[in-house]
Design an enzyme around this catalytic site. Structure first.
Site, PDB file in Angstrom:
ATOM      1  N   CYS A  90     123.773  64.559  89.186  1.00  0.00           N
ATOM      2  CA  CYS A  90     122.510  63.736  90.187  1.00  0.00           C
ATOM      3  C   CYS A  90     121.269  64.704  90.238  1.00  0.00           C
ATOM      4  O   CYS A  90     121.594  65.605  90.259  1.00  0.00           O
ATOM      5  CB  CYS A  90     123.300  62.904  90.922  1.00  0.00           C
ATOM      6  SG  CYS A  90     124.438  61.774  90.410  1.00  0.00           S
ATOM      7  N   ARG A 125     118.238  66.059  83.681  1.00  0.00           N
ATOM      8  CA  ARG A 125     119.201  66.048  83.576  1.00  0.00           C
ATOM      9  C   ARG A 125     119.880  64.399  82.982  1.00  0.00           C
ATOM     10  O   ARG A 125     121.142  64.948  83.571  1.00  0.00           O
ATOM     11  CB  ARG A 125     119.175  66.087  85.446  1.00  0.00           C
ATOM     12  CG  ARG A 125     118.480  67.940  86.455  1.00  0.00           C
ATOM     13  CD  ARG A 125     118.469  66.981  87.368  1.00  0.00           C
ATOM     14  NE  ARG A 125     119.788  67.397  88.043  1.00  0.00           N
ATOM     15  CZ  ARG A 125     120.251  68.377  88.821  1.00  0.00           C
ATOM     16  NH1 ARG A 125     119.616  69.061  88.574  1.00  0.00           N
ATOM     17  NH2 ARG A 125     121.454  68.200  89.208  1.00  0.00           N
ATOM     18  N   TRP A 137     123.953  59.877  88.007  1.00  0.00           N
ATOM     19  CA  TRP A 137     123.984  60.228  86.904  1.00  0.00           C
ATOM     20  C   TRP A 137     125.702  59.662  86.959  1.00  0.00           C
ATOM     21  O   TRP A 137     126.357  60.175  88.043  1.00  0.00           O
ATOM     22  CB  TRP A 137     124.430  61.621  86.665  1.00  0.00           C
ATOM     23  CG  TRP A 137     125.340  62.115  85.281  1.00  0.00           C
ATOM     24  CD1 TRP A 137     126.928  62.342  85.294  1.00  0.00           C
ATOM     25  CD2 TRP A 137     124.950  61.655  84.153  1.00  0.00           C
ATOM     26  NE1 TRP A 137     127.376  62.573  84.154  1.00  0.00           N
ATOM     27  CE2 TRP A 137     126.126  62.490  83.132  1.00  0.00           C
ATOM     28  CE3 TRP A 137     124.005  61.407  82.984  1.00  0.00           C
ATOM     29  CZ2 TRP A 137     126.499  61.919  82.227  1.00  0.00           C
ATOM     30  CZ3 TRP A 137     124.168  61.466  81.670  1.00  0.00           C
ATOM     31  CH2 TRP A 137     125.423  61.610  81.008  1.00  0.00           C
ATOM     32  N   ASN A 186     124.933  64.104  95.425  1.00  0.00           N
ATOM     33  CA  ASN A 186     125.492  64.432  94.033  1.00  0.00           C
ATOM     34  C   ASN A 186     126.896  65.350  94.423  1.00  0.00           C
ATOM     35  O   ASN A 186     127.253  65.999  95.216  1.00  0.00           O
ATOM     36  CB  ASN A 186     124.196  65.401  93.650  1.00  0.00           C
ATOM     37  CG  ASN A 186     124.520  66.600  92.294  1.00  0.00           C
ATOM     38  OD1 ASN A 186     125.249  65.771  91.021  1.00  0.00           O
ATOM     39  ND2 ASN A 186     123.928  67.671  92.047  1.00  0.00           N
ATOM     40  N   GLY A 187     127.664  65.338  93.238  1.00  0.00           N
ATOM     41  CA  GLY A 187     129.538  65.416  93.082  1.00  0.00           C
ATOM     42  C   GLY A 187     129.702  64.842  93.462  1.00  0.00           C
ATOM     43  O   GLY A 187     129.926  63.415  93.128  1.00  0.00           O
ATOM     44  N   GLU A 230     136.627  75.606  66.570  1.00  0.00           N
ATOM     45  CA  GLU A 230     136.028  74.985  67.153  1.00  0.00           C
ATOM     46  C   GLU A 230     134.795  76.681  66.848  1.00  0.00           C
ATOM     47  O   GLU A 230     133.306  75.740  67.420  1.00  0.00           O
ATOM     48  CB  GLU A 230     135.873  74.747  68.536  1.00  0.00           C
ATOM     49  CG  GLU A 230     134.886  74.526  70.122  1.00  0.00           C
ATOM     50  CD  GLU A 230     133.964  73.610  69.346  1.00  0.00           C
ATOM     51  OE1 GLU A 230     134.804  72.677  68.820  1.00  0.00           O
ATOM     52  OE2 GLU A 230     132.756  73.208  70.494  1.00  0.00           O
ATOM     53  N   LYS A 240     130.825  76.342  66.091  1.00  0.00           N
ATOM     54  CA  LYS A 240     129.035  76.035  66.689  1.00  0.00           C
ATOM     55  C   LYS A 240     128.059  76.894  65.990  1.00  0.00           C
ATOM     56  O   LYS A 240     127.077  77.127  65.962  1.00  0.00           O
ATOM     57  CB  LYS A 240     129.930  76.939  67.642  1.00  0.00           C
ATOM     58  CG  LYS A 240     130.999  76.460  69.319  1.00  0.00           C
ATOM     59  CD  LYS A 240     129.511  75.226  69.721  1.00  0.00           C
ATOM     60  CE  LYS A 240     129.630  74.273  69.460  1.00  0.00           C
ATOM     61  NZ  LYS A 240     130.091  72.599  69.193  1.00  0.00           N
ATOM     62  N   GLU A 259     126.576  74.784  63.288  1.00  0.00           N
ATOM     63  CA  GLU A 259     125.591  73.497  63.667  1.00  0.00           C
ATOM     64  C   GLU A 259     124.288  74.018  64.186  1.00  0.00           C
ATOM     65  O   GLU A 259     124.042  73.624  64.339  1.00  0.00           O
ATOM     66  CB  GLU A 259     126.501  73.282  64.385  1.00  0.00           C
ATOM     67  CG  GLU A 259     127.269  73.312  65.806  1.00  0.00           C
ATOM     68  CD  GLU A 259     127.170  72.144  66.581  1.00  0.00           C
ATOM     69  OE1 GLU A 259     126.808  70.846  66.024  1.00  0.00           O
ATOM     70  OE2 GLU A 259     128.292  72.148  67.601  1.00  0.00           O
ATOM     71  N   HIS A 306     147.788  81.529  51.667  1.00  0.00           N
ATOM     72  CA  HIS A 306     148.632  80.411  50.732  1.00  0.00           C
ATOM     73  C   HIS A 306     146.510  80.111  50.270  1.00  0.00           C
ATOM     74  O   HIS A 306     146.461  78.865  49.728  1.00  0.00           O
ATOM     75  CB  HIS A 306     149.181  79.399  51.052  1.00  0.00           C
ATOM     76  CG  HIS A 306     149.942  80.073  52.336  1.00  0.00           C
ATOM     77  ND1 HIS A 306     151.554  79.745  51.431  1.00  0.00           N
ATOM     78  CD2 HIS A 306     150.887  79.872  53.662  1.00  0.00           C
ATOM     79  CE1 HIS A 306     152.019  79.955  52.146  1.00  0.00           C
ATOM     80  NE2 HIS A 306     151.520  80.219  53.469  1.00  0.00           N
ATOM     81  N   LYS A 334     121.843  64.407  69.064  1.00  0.00           N
ATOM     82  CA  LYS A 334     123.202  64.999  70.066  1.00  0.00           C
ATOM     83  C   LYS A 334     124.470  63.462  69.924  1.00  0.00           C
ATOM     84  O   LYS A 334     125.649  64.026  70.526  1.00  0.00           O
ATOM     85  CB  LYS A 334     123.007  64.756  71.867  1.00  0.00           C
ATOM     86  CG  LYS A 334     123.895  64.696  72.655  1.00  0.00           C
ATOM     87  CD  LYS A 334     124.169  66.086  72.024  1.00  0.00           C
ATOM     88  CE  LYS A 334     125.491  66.329  73.124  1.00  0.00           C
ATOM     89  NZ  LYS A 334     125.871  67.946  73.091  1.00  0.00           N
TER      90      LYS A 334
HETATM   91  C1  AGP Z   1     129.754  69.082  68.607  1.00  0.00           C
HETATM   92  O1  AGP Z   1     128.899  70.387  68.900  1.00  0.00           O
HETATM   93  C2  AGP Z   1     128.716  68.237  67.529  1.00  0.00           C
HETATM   94  N1  AGP Z   1     127.495  68.018  68.573  1.00  0.00           N
HETATM   95  C3  AGP Z   1     129.928  66.976  67.129  1.00  0.00           C
HETATM   96  O2  AGP Z   1     130.502  67.473  66.009  1.00  0.00           O
HETATM   97  C4  AGP Z   1     130.105  66.268  68.568  1.00  0.00           C
HETATM   98  O3  AGP Z   1     131.317  67.177  69.090  1.00  0.00           O
HETATM   99  C5  AGP Z   1     130.645  64.766  67.868  1.00  0.00           C
HETATM  100  O4  AGP Z   1     129.700  64.247  67.079  1.00  0.00           O
HETATM  101  C6  AGP Z   1     131.076  63.936  68.418  1.00  0.00           C
HETATM  102  O5  AGP Z   1     130.764  63.868  69.273  1.00  0.00           O
HETATM  103  P1  AGP Z   1     130.818  62.909  70.749  1.00  0.00           P
HETATM  104  O6  AGP Z   1     132.351  63.814  71.844  1.00  0.00           O
HETATM  105  O7  AGP Z   1     129.805  62.712  72.260  1.00  0.00           O
HETATM  106  O8  AGP Z   1     132.092  61.982  70.612  1.00  0.00           O
END
Ligand code: AGP
Length: 592
Positions: A2, A27, A74, A100-101, A465, A469, A472, A488, A587
């Site tokens: 928040c 934020r 938030w 906030n918290g 992961e 990172k 992407e 394999h 996002k």
């Molecule tokens: C991860 O860095 C990406 N932005 C993407 O793979 C993301 O994790 C995926 O779209 C899932 O999003 P969500 O956790 O909001 O469902």
């Protein structure tokens, strides 16, 4: 997270408060509100939605007053609604609070207040603060707040005003940020510097366990026992835009560095929610984790923990694949949907399908009131705060924390296992202190065209992961793979140009992954490793080695992922790419 703004001085508070809240919009929030002392009364106006909705509501209401507090919410406890928006007041409306918290013990405090005949209007944890300050008030706001703070548990920052003492604001800092702005004949409070930067560059960031008494004439700082403290102010050199990023170049980097707090907040949040989790994993025949992207990787780690601690078989499925599959699902199954946004279409539609077949759905989301949360029978919230960068970082480690606590919370020894998590914060901080060392390593590989990320057991999802990172945000091809699978087929890829990132902490598969390192070295591959600090054997075999602090094997994923986030960030940043908004990505993927 928040946003908090407070003002007391010679100008009309409303302009300062609304302007400050607008500068905190980055934020992320779902509602906003202000409280101003006008003609001896506390006047509160709040609205769900964007600040412009609040401004529209205030048109024609010439709120006059030179002391006030404002808030962008938030939601963490209680859906986004006008009732749950801040500021919150006591029953008589003589005290107003913005917060906030997380107040971890708010349920117990609510019960205590209700036993005194006090009826609470909202579902929030914050409201208890307003009632407690009013109960403790005997003519001095500072004294009332000091008494109140002793009853609160959790991570919080809040500001309080009262009609009895116009011109005065009292602020508290414990776990969430709060800064003081020093003006001429006016003073400010804010949860983040951008809110007050147009008015002053002289700020004093409060530390945990501190209370500040603010009037137009000056500020006084105390510890929670009421002992006066002296602190120097600092001069902010940032401009507004970089201040929104807390002085970081990108939101992604800021969010990577927020992980000590987002992990702590998620732990606090889980503990405060625990009494509402009326679900026992052992009641189910099978658990299916459904997610996408980074959240899917969190699910792969969660599978190992849940099978180990709850003894229930777990499958992990990509939401998009799950929907076209033929999973025999029924009321004996539990589906866990993991989604930081809570809006990912593939995941949302997948759980709609399983509910029709009678399965129970638990979701782990970061956005309260999001679609997936609303579709679920139970929801566990991560408390990472809004994540602006498209690449998930702090929400990923927050998901891991929530999954770990979910896996162990039914055990006798859960308190001891929780304790391990609570003690992880300094270890996370010590990795972040190595950022420059990690950057130097990353920049050696900025020209590479392909990467392999390898791991075993708990480190295999982290390898996936780390590869995600990198690809992407830097657009470099990277593949995560189980280290044991290399022989394999993929080992044919290894040559002297192929950087291979091993995620290899000291754990039960360490000897096996060391053998995989040897296989890559034998083919002249470049070995970059993330391992346990002090691991001389692995370090010797690696061209570059990044050590993470020793920790119980189960928790290594939370630590080993952080260097991989930084490697991806520094390579993409060096390539001059749009780190926060990579090409082709959104996002939240709200399309199938
Ligand atoms: C991860 O860095 C990406 N932005 C993407 O793979 C993301 O994790 C995926 O779209 C899932 O999003 P969500 O956790 O909001 O469902």
């Amino acid at each position: 997270m928040c946003g908090i703004v407070g003002y007391t001085g010679k100008s009309e508070a409303i302009a300062v408060l609304l302007g400050g809240l607008e500068r905190l919009e980055y934020r992320g929030y779902d509602s906003a509100g202000i409280a101003i002392i006008e003609n001896g009364k506390v006047v509160v106006e709040k609205k769900v939605g964007k600040i412009r909705e609040l401004v529209r509501k205030l048109w024609g209401m010439p709120l006059k007053g030179t002391t006030g507090i404002g808030h962008t919410r938030w939601a963490t406890h209680g859906e986004p609604s006008e009732e749950n928006a801040h500021p919150h007041t006591d029953e008589k409306g003589e005290f107003a609070v913005v917060h906030n918290g997380i107040i971890e013990n708010y349920i117990e405090l609510r019960k205590e207040l209700e036993s005194k005949g006090i009826s609470l209007k909202s579902d929030t944890d914050t409201e208890v603060i307003a009632h407690l300050v009013a109960l403790n008030y005997k003519g001095d706001l500072l004294e009332a707040v000091l008494k109140t703070v002793k009853k609160l548990k959790g991570a919080f920052a809040f500001a309080v005003i009262t009609k009895h003492e116009p011109g005065r604001i009292v602020g508290v800092k414990e776990g969430s940020p709060l800064v003081i702005g020093i003006g001429e004949g006016e003073n400010f409070l804010a949860s983040d510097i951008p809110a007050i930067l147009p008015y002053t560059r002289k700020v004093i960031p409060l530390s945990d366990g501190e209370v500040v008494d603010v009037t137009p004439e000056g500020i006084n700082i105390y510890d929670f026992e009421g002992n006066p403290l002296t602190k120097d102010f600092m001069l902010v050199q940032w401009d507004i835009v970089s201040a929104e990023k807390g002085g970081f170049k990108h939101f992604m980097l800021k969010e990577i560095f927020e992980q000590p707090r987002s992990i702590s907040d998620t732990i606090s949040g889980f503990i405060s929610q625990e009494s509402e989790i009326f679900i026992n994993l052992k009641d189910y025949r099978r658990i299916i984790i459904i997610a996408c992207g980074t959240s899917y990787h969190a699910g792969l780690v969660g599978k190992i923990w849940i099978e180990k601690y709850a003894g229930v078989p777990v499958e992990v499925a990509y939401a998009s694949e799950f929907r076209s599959g033929h999973y025999p699902i029924d009321e004996n199954d539990l589906v866990i949907a993991i989604s930081q946004s809570g809006e990912t279409a593939d995941t949302k539609f997948a759980i709609q399908g399983v509910k029709e077949k009678g399965a129970s759905v638990l979701s782990i989301v970061n956005v309260l009131g999001s679609s997936i949360a609303r579709e679920s029978d139970f929801t566990l919230y991560t408390h990472a705060g809004p994540e602006i960068g498209v690449a998930a970082t702090k929400t990923f480690t927050a998901q891991l924390v929530a999954l770990y606590m979910l896996a162990v919370y039914g055990l006798e020894e859960k308190e001891e296992l929780y304790e391990r998590l609570i003690n992880i914060r300094p270890k996370v901080e010590s990795i972040l202190e190595k950022a420059k060392e990690i950057e130097d390593i990353a920049l050696k590989y900025v020209e590479s065209k392909n990467f392999l990320y390898l791991g075993r057991y708990l480190s295999y999802p982290i390898a996936l992961e780390g590869a995600l990172k990198l690809k992407e945000i830097s657009y470099i091809h990277a593949e995560g793979y189980p280290a044991g699978e290399m022989k394999h087929g993929p080992i044919a890829l290894i040559d002297s140009k192929m950087p291979v990132v091993f995620v290899a902490p000291k754990d039960k598969v360490y000897d096996k992954i060391l053998a995989n390192v040897e296989e890559v070295l034998a083919r002249k591959g470049i070995v970059i490793s993330v391992g346990t600090e002090g691991d001389k054997v692995l370090k010797e075999k690696s061209r570059d080695f990044i050590g993470v602090p020793e920790i119980e094997e189960d928790l290594t994923p939370i630590l080993t992922t952080i260097p991989l986030q930084l490697i991806a960030y520094y390579i993409a940043n060096k390539l001059g790419l749009d780190v926060d908004q990579p090409r082709n990505l959104a996002k939240t993927v709200t399309v199938e």
